[in-house]
Structures are given as C-alpha cells and as structure tokens.
Design a protein around this motif. Structure first.
Motif, PDB file in Angstrom:
ATOM      1  N   GLU A 184       0.828  -1.207   0.000  1.00  0.00           N
ATOM      2  CA  GLU A 184       0.000   0.000   0.000  1.00  0.00           C
ATOM      3  C   GLU A 184       0.859   1.253   0.000  1.00  0.00           C
ATOM      4  OE1 GLU A 184      -3.694  -2.061   2.486  1.00  0.00           O
ATOM      5  OE2 GLU A 184      -2.343  -0.642   3.469  1.00  0.00           O
ATOM      6  N   VAL A 185       1.939   1.233   0.775  1.00  0.00           N
ATOM      7  CA  VAL A 185       2.843   2.385   0.812  1.00  0.00           C
ATOM      8  C   VAL A 185       3.508   2.569  -0.545  1.00  0.00           C
ATOM      9  CG1 VAL A 185       4.949   3.308   1.847  1.00  0.00           C
ATOM     10  CG2 VAL A 185       3.236   2.205   3.296  1.00  0.00           C
ATOM     11  N   ALA A 186       3.897   1.458  -1.174  1.00  0.00           N
ATOM     12  CA  ALA A 186       4.537   1.537  -2.489  1.00  0.00           C
ATOM     13  C   ALA A 186       3.559   2.075  -3.532  1.00  0.00           C
ATOM     14  CB  ALA A 186       5.045   0.161  -2.905  1.00  0.00           C
ATOM     15  N   PHE A 187       2.295   1.647  -3.450  1.00  0.00           N
ATOM     16  CA  PHE A 187       1.296   2.124  -4.403  1.00  0.00           C
ATOM     17  C   PHE A 187       1.022   3.608  -4.187  1.00  0.00           C
ATOM     18  CE2 PHE A 187      -3.126   2.511  -6.054  1.00  0.00           C
ATOM     19  CZ  PHE A 187      -2.873   2.119  -7.358  1.00  0.00           C
ATOM     20  N   LYS A 188       1.023   4.040  -2.927  1.00  0.00           N
ATOM     21  CA  LYS A 188       0.837   5.469  -2.642  1.00  0.00           C
ATOM     22  C   LYS A 188       1.992   6.280  -3.209  1.00  0.00           C
ATOM     23  CE  LYS A 188       0.463   8.982   0.891  1.00  0.00           C
ATOM     24  NZ  LYS A 188      -0.453   9.742   0.020  1.00  0.00           N
ATOM     25  N   ARG A 189       3.205   5.734  -3.112  1.00  0.00           N
ATOM     26  CA  ARG A 189       4.356   6.431  -3.680  1.00  0.00           C
ATOM     27  C   ARG A 189       4.192   6.582  -5.198  1.00  0.00           C
ATOM     28  NH1 ARG A 189       7.901   3.183  -1.954  1.00  0.00           N
ATOM     29  NH2 ARG A 189       8.267   4.255   0.024  1.00  0.00           N
ATOM     30  N   ARG A 190       3.651   5.558  -5.838  1.00  0.00           N
ATOM     31  CA  ARG A 190       3.410   5.619  -7.285  1.00  0.00           C
ATOM     32  C   ARG A 190       2.379   6.690  -7.612  1.00  0.00           C
ATOM     33  NH1 ARG A 190      -0.489   2.979 -10.473  1.00  0.00           N
ATOM     34  NH2 ARG A 190       0.075   2.842 -12.682  1.00  0.00           N
ATOM     35  N   LEU A 191       1.313   6.765  -6.821  1.00  0.00           N
ATOM     36  CA  LEU A 191       0.280   7.774  -7.055  1.00  0.00           C
ATOM     37  C   LEU A 191       0.831   9.177  -6.837  1.00  0.00           C
ATOM     38  CD1 LEU A 191      -2.894   6.172  -5.401  1.00  0.00           C
ATOM     39  CD2 LEU A 191      -2.096   6.017  -7.764  1.00  0.00           C
ATOM     40  N   THR A 192       1.698   9.324  -5.845  1.00  0.00           N
ATOM     41  CA  THR A 192       2.308  10.626  -5.590  1.00  0.00           C
ATOM     42  C   THR A 192       3.149  11.070  -6.780  1.00  0.00           C
ATOM     43  OG1 THR A 192       2.363  10.198  -3.199  1.00  0.00           O
ATOM     44  CG2 THR A 192       3.845  11.904  -4.064  1.00  0.00           C
ATOM     45  N   LEU A 193       3.928  10.150  -7.335  1.00  0.00           N
ATOM     46  CA  LEU A 193       4.743  10.474  -8.503  1.00  0.00           C
ATOM     47  C   LEU A 193       3.870  10.838  -9.702  1.00  0.00           C
ATOM     48  CD1 LEU A 193       7.540   7.748  -8.261  1.00  0.00           C
ATOM     49  CD2 LEU A 193       7.756  10.202  -7.811  1.00  0.00           C
ATOM     50  N   LEU A 194       2.763  10.132  -9.889  1.00  0.00           N
ATOM     51  CA  LEU A 194       1.853  10.458 -10.986  1.00  0.00           C
ATOM     52  C   LEU A 194       1.269  11.853 -10.806  1.00  0.00           C
ATOM     53  CD1 LEU A 194      -0.041   7.065 -11.509  1.00  0.00           C
ATOM     54  CD2 LEU A 194       1.542   8.178 -13.110  1.00  0.00           C
ATOM     55  N   SER A 195       0.976  12.239  -9.566  1.00  0.00           N
ATOM     56  CA  SER A 195       0.456  13.577  -9.292  1.00  0.00           C
ATOM     57  C   SER A 195       1.490  14.640  -9.653  1.00  0.00           C
ATOM     58  CB  SER A 195       0.079  13.715  -7.807  1.00  0.00           C
ATOM     59  OG  SER A 195      -0.980  12.850  -7.461  1.00  0.00           O
ATOM     60  N   VAL A 196       2.730  14.404  -9.268  1.00  0.00           N
ATOM     61  CA  VAL A 196       3.800  15.360  -9.559  1.00  0.00           C
ATOM     62  C   VAL A 196       4.035  15.455 -11.066  1.00  0.00           C
ATOM     63  CG1 VAL A 196       6.249  15.847  -9.259  1.00  0.00           C
ATOM     64  CG2 VAL A 196       4.902  15.012  -7.325  1.00  0.00           C
ATOM     65  N   PHE A 197       4.111  14.307 -11.733  1.00  0.00           N
ATOM     66  CA  PHE A 197       4.320  14.309 -13.180  1.00  0.00           C
ATOM     67  C   PHE A 197       3.161  14.994 -13.902  1.00  0.00           C
ATOM     68  CE2 PHE A 197       7.067  10.271 -12.734  1.00  0.00           C
ATOM     69  CZ  PHE A 197       8.191  11.052 -12.534  1.00  0.00           C
ATOM     70  N   GLY A 198       1.940  14.761 -13.418  1.00  0.00           N
ATOM     71  CA  GLY A 198       0.780  15.406 -14.021  1.00  0.00           C
ATOM     72  C   GLY A 198       0.840  16.919 -13.891  1.00  0.00           C
ATOM     73  N   LEU A 199       1.212  17.396 -12.716  1.00  0.00           N
ATOM     74  CA  LEU A 199       1.326  18.833 -12.483  1.00  0.00           C
ATOM     75  C   LEU A 199       2.404  19.445 -13.373  1.00  0.00           C
ATOM     76  CD1 LEU A 199       0.582  21.335 -10.703  1.00  0.00           C
ATOM     77  CD2 LEU A 199       2.463  20.643  -9.207  1.00  0.00           C
ATOM     78  N   VAL A 200       3.592  18.835 -13.380  1.00  0.00           N
ATOM     79  CA  VAL A 200       4.706  19.365 -14.172  1.00  0.00           C
ATOM     80  C   VAL A 200       4.391  19.297 -15.664  1.00  0.00           C
ATOM     81  CG1 VAL A 200       7.130  19.038 -14.785  1.00  0.00           C
ATOM     82  CG2 VAL A 200       6.402  18.802 -12.399  1.00  0.00           C
ATOM     83  N   GLY A 201       3.799  18.201 -16.096  1.00  0.00           N
ATOM     84  CA  GLY A 201       3.494  18.034 -17.510  1.00  0.00           C
ATOM     85  C   GLY A 201       2.479  19.038 -18.015  1.00  0.00           C
ATOM     86  N   LEU A 202       1.417  19.240 -17.251  1.00  0.00           N
ATOM     87  CA  LEU A 202       0.397  20.211 -17.657  1.00  0.00           C
ATOM     88  C   LEU A 202       0.947  21.631 -17.621  1.00  0.00           C
ATOM     89  CD1 LEU A 202      -2.756  18.721 -15.884  1.00  0.00           C
ATOM     90  CD2 LEU A 202      -2.275  18.756 -18.335  1.00  0.00           C
ATOM     91  N   ALA A 203       1.763  21.930 -16.613  1.00  0.00           N
ATOM     92  CA  ALA A 203       2.361  23.262 -16.522  1.00  0.00           C
ATOM     93  C   ALA A 203       3.296  23.524 -17.700  1.00  0.00           C
ATOM     94  CB  ALA A 203       3.119  23.398 -15.202  1.00  0.00           C
TER      95      ALA A 203
END
Length: 285
Positions: free
Chosen positions: A25-44
């Motif tokens: 669960e912690v590993a999956f949360k880390r993956r979701l966190t990275l997707l959030s960061v990549f999404g923010l940077v990519g859209l920006a």
C-alpha cells in the motif's frame, strides 16, 4: 493499542506504516504521488510552452494576494497529494487509480488546474509578464475550484457511503482524515474568490468572458465524463465516486452530465461572473 507515530509525517513512508499500512500500500501510494507530480509538471509545461504573453503594469496589491493564493493552493495540493491515505489493494479506489492514478478524480484535476493557474498568476505579477491564457481562463478555473468545494460537501462529506468507506476507517486508525479531506477540498473556494476579485485585471467584455468560460467548462465536463467511462472500461467497471455505481444505462450518465453542467453553468459560473462584475464596478479589478 494504536502504534506510536514515527517518521517524517505525511512525507515519510514510516508515518503510514504506523497506521497499519502494508508495504504494498505504501509503495502504491508512492506511485500515485509520482503520478500527481508528473501530471502537475506536464500540464504546466504544456501550458507555458504554448501560451502567449502580455506585459502588465506592476501592482503590489495584486502580487500580495497572488502570493497568498499560491501558498494556499500549494498547501491544498501538497496535503491532497501526500496526505491522502494509501488505498488498499482490491478496493474500488485502488482499481480506479491503477491506470491514470489520482488524475481519475475530479479533486486532483481541479487542484492541479488551480495550482498551475495560481503559480502562473503569481509569476506574472512578479515579473509583469503575464500568460494571456491565465487571464482568459481565470473565470473557468475559479468555477471549477468553487464547484470542487460545493460538490465535495454535497456528494462526499455529507454522503454516508463515502464517509463509511473513505473517512471513518481512517479516523478509527487515528489518522486525521477529516482535516486532510477538508483542507484539500475547502481551500479552493476562497482562493477562487480572491483571484477573481482582487488579483485578476479588469475584463474588457462580460459576455466574452461568460461565453469563453461556458465553452471551456462544457468541454471539460464532457471530457471528465468520457475519461471516467473510459477508465471504468479499463478497470473492469470501477468508478471514482460511490454514487456513480447507481448509473446503469447511458441515460443515467446523460442525466448526470446534464445536471452537473446545469449546476456548473447555471449556478456556479454566474456567481463567479457576478464577483468579477462587482470587482470591475468597484474598481478592484
């Protein structure tokens, strides 16, 4: 007995282990966190690389309020990204997030849009070189942000199924999930009001602002429903929100889309446009 909290708060995996979260669960949360960061940077990056620029006159007042907005949206985005509790494997939220991560949820989409808008606005006021699209899309972004707060209160916070599945289990473990969810959903509304009334410049045409915002919001509403259905197809029928499980036919989805667009375009957008008109008339814009 509740384990003693250790580690670096929400940024540290050890923090989540104290609430009984497994390594998976912690590993999956880390993956979701990275997707959030990549999404923010990519859209920006996409926005800034395709936008046009306008030179502005410096305004200390606007810069001050823009900086407050940026700090507030940053808090909301960080709390949502790092503070949202891990999801258990095999549950609905886990299945929904397997494909595009947290961007399957309206919350993450709205917070990401407002975060980018607040950052672009602050940078524009600081350098007096503004993204033209930032001003043009301000009312649409504010409408999405205000809708986030209102829809969260109606469809989540006061909805017993959501509270039973997403809130109460974490409260029983000792996690302040109520503070996390409220922070990540309620901050958007006051930020939107401040942005429209105290940061954005005077609008040259009320009708142009209204028509542009309505068009953008309609397109976004249709995009969100389409993305939700496509994601459900990929995940075997899982939806981001419990109430969506009741939609069995295309007619249900058509009615849902119509009601949401009617609410956004007929209630929330007029409020935002009225705030802009008040700012214009009062000399605030």
């Amino acid at each position: 007995k509740k384990p003693r909290q250790r580690g670096g708060m929400i940024f540290d995996a050890r923090y989540w282990r104290t609430f009984g979260c497994s390594e998976a669960e912690v590993a999956f949360k880390r993956r979701l966190t990275l997707l959030s960061v990549f999404g923010l940077v990519g859209l920006a990056f996409t926005l800034t690389s395709t936008a046009s620029w306008t030179t502005l006159e410096f305004s200390g007042r606007r810069l001050a309020f823009a900086s407050v907005n940026l700090m507030a949206t940053s808090v909301a985005w960080v709390v949502d990204t790092f503070g949202s509790p891990p999801v258990e494997k095999g549950t609905g939220p886990y299945e929904v997030s397997r494909t595009i991560g947290p961007l399957a949820y309206f919350t993450k989409q709205a917070l990401t849009a407002q975060q980018i808008h607040s950052a672009a606005t602050f940078c524009g006021e600081l350098t007096t070189t503004h993204l033209t699209e930032t001003h043009a899309l301000a009312s649409a972004v504010a409408t999405v942000a205000l809708s986030l707060t209102l829809l969260f209160l109606k469809l989540n916070w006061f909805e017993e199924t959501w509270r039973d599945e997403a809130l109460r289990p974490w409260l029983k473990r000792g996690l302040p999930a109520d503070v996390i969810f409220l922070t990540s959903h309620l901050v958007s509304a006051p930020v939107a009001v401040v942005d429209i009334m105290l940061v954005q410049r005077r609008r040259s045409s009320f009708y142009a602002d209204a028509s542009t915002s309505a068009l953008v919001l309609t397109f976004y509403g249709l995009f969100f429903v389409g993305l939700t259905l496509a994601n459900a197809k990929l995940t075997g029928g899982f939806f981001p929100y419990p109430f969506m499980r009741q939609f069995r036919t295309p007619a249900h989805w058509l009615l849902f889309t119509t009601v949401v667009l009617a609410f956004v375009l007929g209630v929330v957008l007029p409020i935002v446009l009225a705030l802009g008109a008040i700012a214009n008339a009062g000399g605030l814009a």
